[in-house]
Design a protein around this motif. Structure first.
Motif, PDB file in Angstrom:
ATOM      1  N   GLY A  22      42.657  44.813  41.192  1.00 65.15           N
ATOM      2  CA  GLY A  22      42.173  46.065  41.709  1.00 65.15           C
ATOM      3  C   GLY A  22      41.531  46.801  40.348  1.00 65.15           C
ATOM      4  N   ALA A  23      41.753  46.322  38.943  1.00 60.44           N
ATOM      5  CA  ALA A  23      41.385  47.211  37.881  1.00 60.44           C
ATOM      6  C   ALA A  23      39.876  46.615  37.282  1.00 60.44           C
ATOM      7  N   GLU A  24      39.292  45.806  38.223  1.00 60.17           N
ATOM      8  CA  GLU A  24      38.179  45.107  37.621  1.00 60.17           C
ATOM      9  C   GLU A  24      37.065  46.147  37.568  1.00 60.17           C
ATOM     10  N   ARG A  25      36.608  47.207  38.520  1.00 57.36           N
ATOM     11  CA  ARG A  25      35.726  48.142  38.286  1.00 57.36           C
ATOM     12  C   ARG A  25      35.935  48.871  36.832  1.00 57.36           C
ATOM     13  N   ARG A  26      37.272  49.562  36.706  1.00 57.46           N
ATOM     14  CA  ARG A  26      37.505  50.334  35.653  1.00 57.46           C
ATOM     15  C   ARG A  26      37.269  49.262  34.208  1.00 57.46           C
ATOM     16  N   ALA A  27      37.738  47.962  34.409  1.00 52.40           N
ATOM     17  CA  ALA A  27      37.341  46.947  33.128  1.00 52.40           C
ATOM     18  C   ALA A  27      35.845  47.024  32.936  1.00 52.40           C
ATOM     19  N   ALA A  28      35.183  46.779  34.034  1.00 57.83           N
ATOM     20  CA  ALA A  28      33.599  46.724  33.778  1.00 57.83           C
ATOM     21  C   ALA A  28      33.204  48.218  33.078  1.00 57.83           C
ATOM     22  N   GLU A  29      33.908  49.337  33.672  1.00 58.34           N
ATOM     23  CA  GLU A  29      33.292  50.609  33.085  1.00 58.34           C
ATOM     24  C   GLU A  29      33.713  50.719  31.492  1.00 58.34           C
ATOM     25  N   LEU A  30      34.763  50.212  31.100  1.00 51.86           N
ATOM     26  CA  LEU A  30      35.159  50.378  29.877  1.00 51.86           C
ATOM     27  C   LEU A  30      34.205  49.438  29.019  1.00 51.86           C
ATOM     28  N   TYR A  31      33.902  48.198  29.658  1.00 51.30           N
ATOM     29  CA  TYR A  31      33.219  47.287  28.785  1.00 51.30           C
ATOM     30  C   TYR A  31      31.779  47.952  28.453  1.00 51.30           C
ATOM     31  N   ALA A  54      31.791  43.874  37.118  1.00 58.78           N
ATOM     32  CA  ALA A  54      33.169  43.624  37.867  1.00 58.78           C
ATOM     33  C   ALA A  54      33.219  42.587  38.754  1.00 58.78           C
ATOM     34  N   ALA A  55      32.347  42.165  39.433  1.00 57.37           N
ATOM     35  CA  ALA A  55      32.150  41.179  40.390  1.00 57.37           C
ATOM     36  C   ALA A  55      32.292  39.705  39.757  1.00 57.37           C
ATOM     37  N   HIS A  56      32.011  39.507  38.378  1.00 59.22           N
ATOM     38  CA  HIS A  56      31.935  38.294  37.832  1.00 59.22           C
ATOM     39  C   HIS A  56      32.944  38.228  36.574  1.00 59.22           C
ATOM     40  N   LEU A  57      33.964  38.899  36.849  1.00 60.45           N
ATOM     41  CA  LEU A  57      35.123  39.211  35.606  1.00 60.45           C
ATOM     42  C   LEU A  57      35.912  37.882  35.801  1.00 60.45           C
ATOM     43  N   ASN A  58      36.264  37.214  34.627  1.00 60.89           N
ATOM     44  CA  ASN A  58      37.261  36.145  34.696  1.00 60.89           C
ATOM     45  C   ASN A  58      38.646  36.835  34.212  1.00 60.89           C
ATOM     46  N   ALA A  59      39.434  37.356  35.131  1.00 58.43           N
ATOM     47  CA  ALA A  59      40.407  38.518  34.785  1.00 58.43           C
ATOM     48  C   ALA A  59      41.551  37.645  33.633  1.00 58.43           C
ATOM     49  N   ASP A  60      41.583  36.273  33.835  1.00 59.86           N
ATOM     50  CA  ASP A  60      42.701  35.591  32.916  1.00 59.86           C
ATOM     51  C   ASP A  60      42.203  35.540  31.672  1.00 59.86           C
ATOM     52  N   ARG A  61      40.881  35.884  31.186  1.00 64.48           N
ATOM     53  CA  ARG A  61      40.370  35.742  29.685  1.00 64.48           C
ATOM     54  C   ARG A  61      40.340  37.110  29.117  1.00 64.48           C
ATOM     55  N   ALA A  62      41.429  37.802  29.384  1.00 63.95           N
ATOM     56  CA  ALA A  62      41.505  39.235  28.400  1.00 63.95           C
ATOM     57  C   ALA A  62      42.886  39.251  28.634  1.00 63.95           C
ATOM     58  N   ARG A  70      47.269  53.083  33.914  1.00 69.82           N
ATOM     59  CA  ARG A  70      45.830  53.098  33.786  1.00 69.82           C
ATOM     60  C   ARG A  70      45.183  52.091  32.685  1.00 69.82           C
ATOM     61  N   LEU A  71      44.285  51.506  33.040  1.00 68.86           N
ATOM     62  CA  LEU A  71      43.713  50.614  32.212  1.00 68.86           C
ATOM     63  C   LEU A  71      42.914  51.411  31.095  1.00 68.86           C
TER      64      LEU A  71
END
Ligand SMILES: CC(C)(COP(=O)(O)OP(=O)(O)OC[C@H]1O[C@@H](n2cnc3c(N)ncnc32)[C@H](O)[C@@H]1OP(=O)(O)O)[C@@H](O)C(=O)NCCC(=O)NCCS
Length: 214
Positions: A22-31, A54-62, A70-71
């Protein structure tokens, strides 16, 4: 694995492995906020780049930092052929179209780093602008080092561009040493930097289960 690591300013900052669902979008924004200048020529415009990342994040590689859930920071790594930011050439062409997509695929290939055996490559570290300079980046680096140790890696590698001397200072403070600098003056106009320095840090060996280290 989750650790409550520090108390700074507001609430406690928690460092944990992986990007929470659920935090993929926020992660992409930070990135994107941290690396948009560098990645812009390949992934612009931002309203296309952020959803793509956000759509192509590998969430386990961070590893990530959370403040009140909040992220607020993340540090990606590449291991076993996968890194935090995914997305195949085909995905880029699908998202951006074949005509402009090919140039983007070639640009993204410039950023690709292949780890040597026993190496974990750090692959983008970013902290919320409002929280920088309070130790969150250092915590993310140390948690990444713990990941590397758990994976049995002997070394962490990262690459820092010449226009980011403050990040380099941080890495030196965290035990990284510069091993080589690749000069790419022809890329300065296009990507905004003209040299990339590779830095290494050794990974402390983990004590076998049941043995404590002094
Ligand atoms: C680099 C970054 C992750 C560090 O995170 P942080 O939480 O600020 O790091 P810490 O608080 O543990 O350490 C602070 C040190 O980081 C370095 N630093 C780099 N950029 C910084 C920034 N914009 N603000 C504050 N510190 C920064 C400095 O060496 C600083 O030490 P100083 O305060 O004595 O100058 C963060 O500043 C950031 O997201 N920057 C933008 C993205 C980036 O440059 N990533 C690195 C790419 S190689």
């Amino acid at each position: 694995m989750e650790r409550d690591v520090t108390q700074r300013g507001g609430g406690p900052v928690t460092v944990r492995r992986g990007i929470p669902a659920g935090a993929e979008r926020r992660a992409a924004e930070l990135y994107w906020d941290a690396f948009g200048r560098k990645l812009g020529p390949a992934l612009d415009p931002p309203d296309k780049a952020v959803p793509f990342i956000a759509a192509h994040l590998n969430a386990d590689r961070a590893v990530c930092a959370l403040l009140d859930g909040r992220l607020v920071g993340l540090a990606g790594h590449q291991y076993g052929g996968r890194s935090l930011t995914g997305g195949s050439a085909r995905a880029v062409l699908r998202a951006y179209g074949h005509l402009g997509g090919l140039r983007r695929v070639l640009l993204l290939a410039l950023f690709h780093r292949r780890p040597a055996p026993g190496q974990l490559v750090m692959d983008g570290i970013a902290v919320d602008r409002d929280l920088r300079g309070r130790g969150v980046g250092s915590l993310l680096i140390e948690e990444t080092a713990a990941v590397a140790a758990d994976l049995g890696c002997r070394q962490i590698r990262l690459d820092v561009i010449d226009t980011n001397p403050r990040a380099r200072t941080l890495y030196e403070r965290r035990g990284f040493t510069a091993v080589r600098t690749q000069h790419t003056p022809c890329l300065r106009g296009l990507l905004g930097f003209g040299a990339v320095t590779t830095m290494h840090r050794s990974v402390a060996e983990k004590a076998p289960e049941g043995l404590s280290t002094p």
